[in-house]
Each structure stands twice: as structure tokens, then as C-alpha cells.
Design an enzyme around this catalytic site. Structure first.
Site, mmCIF file in Angstrom:
data_model
loop_
_atom_site.group_PDB
_atom_site.id
_atom_site.type_symbol
_atom_site.label_atom_id
_atom_site.label_comp_id
_atom_site.label_asym_id
_atom_site.label_seq_id
_atom_site.Cartn_x
_atom_site.Cartn_y
_atom_site.Cartn_z
ATOM 1 N N HIS A 190 -3.381 74.695 -16.735
ATOM 2 C CA HIS A 190 -3.027 75.977 -16.145
ATOM 3 C C HIS A 190 -4.179 76.971 -16.252
ATOM 4 C CE1 HIS A 190 0.852 74.096 -17.055
ATOM 5 N NE2 HIS A 190 1.257 74.734 -15.983
ATOM 6 N N GLY B 283 5.086 72.683 -15.071
ATOM 7 C CA GLY B 283 4.219 71.734 -15.760
ATOM 8 C C GLY B 283 4.338 71.907 -17.257
ATOM 9 N N CYS B 284 3.359 71.436 -17.963
ATOM 10 C CA CYS B 284 3.358 71.498 -19.425
ATOM 11 C C CYS B 284 3.609 72.934 -19.896
ATOM 12 C CB CYS B 284 2.022 70.988 -19.957
ATOM 13 S SG CYS B 284 1.860 71.110 -21.739
ATOM 14 N N PHE B 285 4.576 73.088 -20.767
ATOM 15 C CA PHE B 285 4.936 74.439 -21.180
ATOM 16 C C PHE B 285 3.876 75.134 -22.021
ATOM 17 C CE2 PHE B 285 8.420 72.243 -24.023
ATOM 18 C CZ PHE B 285 7.481 71.615 -24.819
ATOM 19 N N TRP B 286 2.963 74.396 -22.624
ATOM 20 C CA TRP B 286 1.921 75.032 -23.440
ATOM 21 C C TRP B 286 1.058 75.976 -22.612
ATOM 22 C CZ3 TRP B 286 -0.300 69.834 -25.624
ATOM 23 C CH2 TRP B 286 0.596 69.275 -26.521
#
Length: 158
Positions: free
Chosen positions: A150, A7-10
């Protein structure tokens, strides 16, 4: 080093950067079709995470265990509000040992019954990891109220 996409790497980076044994993290693009991808142009690339770790303090298996606890590996090309192959659950495999360990952990995850479905995490051969733009690096440190889907969902599978 280990290379994951979930998912979003942040959000992935923010959680992994503080894990015991993790020396450094970097967000970027991996597994796609073009060279020098950017946020605006990364066809086929996943938003990935490069993890540099000290294998005397943590193991690839322990990193995988955490990976499967902080994102939903059962959703195809989606995490939270983010949709598309950029947000797929993937492990970028560098050798046979990593592949064997990944298959073992996925089996443990699936047999645990903690997720409602089976993991759709792909095992993809490692390719070039392209670092993302500077403004994406350590994004949630710079913007602590930024978007993430996350979080730690439950304890260890191991």
C-alpha cells in the site's frame, strides 16, 4: 466508524492511522462465515480495517477518496503478492447514506480513468468486526520494514 478492506490490513492501517481526523484504527476480520476468526481460520472474512474518525475534521467521503488512492480497487481478490478473498476490496456499509456515498465515489473513481480497469470493490452489509490478534495491531509501527503493498498512488479524486 468506517470499515474497509483493501488487501493486507497492515498497510491499510499504517496509512490511515496518520490521516487528519482519524482518531484510531484497528485491524481485524469482517464479512466471513465463522465467529471468533483468527489469522489461521477466517473463511470468507476480509482482512479489514476499523477506522474511528472525527467527522468535524474529515468525512466518510474523504476517507473513501483516500481508500481508492492507496490500494488497487480494480484487482479481484488481490493486492500485491497477496491473493484470495481475504484480500478483496470491500466497503462494509452501515446505512443508506454510506451506500450512496460509496456508490458516488466509486463512480468518480471509475470515470477518472486513473486505474486501467473499473473498481471491483464490493459493497457488503456491515457485520461483526472481529479484532485481529495483538501482534497484527500497528504491525508496521512495530516492524517498520515489514511487508506492505500500500502507498499513495496519486492525489485526490474529489
Amino acid at each position: 466508524m468506517a470499515y474497509f478492506a483493501g488487501g493486507c490490513f497492515w498497510g491499510m492501517e499504517d496509512l490511515f492511522r496518520t490521516r487528519t481526523g482519524v482518531i484510531d484504527t484497528e485491524v481485524g476480520y469482517i464479512g466471513g462465515q465463522n465467529e471468533n476468526p483468527t489469522y489461521e481460520n477466517h473463511p470468507g472474512h476480509a482482512e479489514g480495517l476499523k477506522i474511528i474518525y472525527d467527522n468535524t475534521k474529515t468525512s466518510y467521503k474523504e476517507l473513501l477518496d483516500y481508500f481508492f488512492r492507496v490500494h488497487d480497487p480494480t484487482t479481484l481478490d488481490r493486492q500485491g503478492n497477496d491473493r484470495g478473498s481475504s484480500y478483496r476490496s470491500a466497503l462494509f456499509i452501515q446505512d443508506e447514506e454510506e451506500k450512496k456515498t460509496a456508490e458516488e465515489v466509486i463512480k468518480i473513481v471509475d470515470e477518472s480513468g486513473r486505474w486501467q480497469g473499473k473498481a471491483v470493490t464490493t459493497l457488503e452489509p456491515f457485520s461483526i468486526f472481529w479484532p485481529a490478534e495483538d501482534y497484527h495491531q500497528d504491525y508496521l509501527v512495530k516492524k517498520p520494514n515489514g511487508y506492505t503493498c500500500h502507498f499513495e498512488r496519486f492525489g485526490t479524486f474529489l
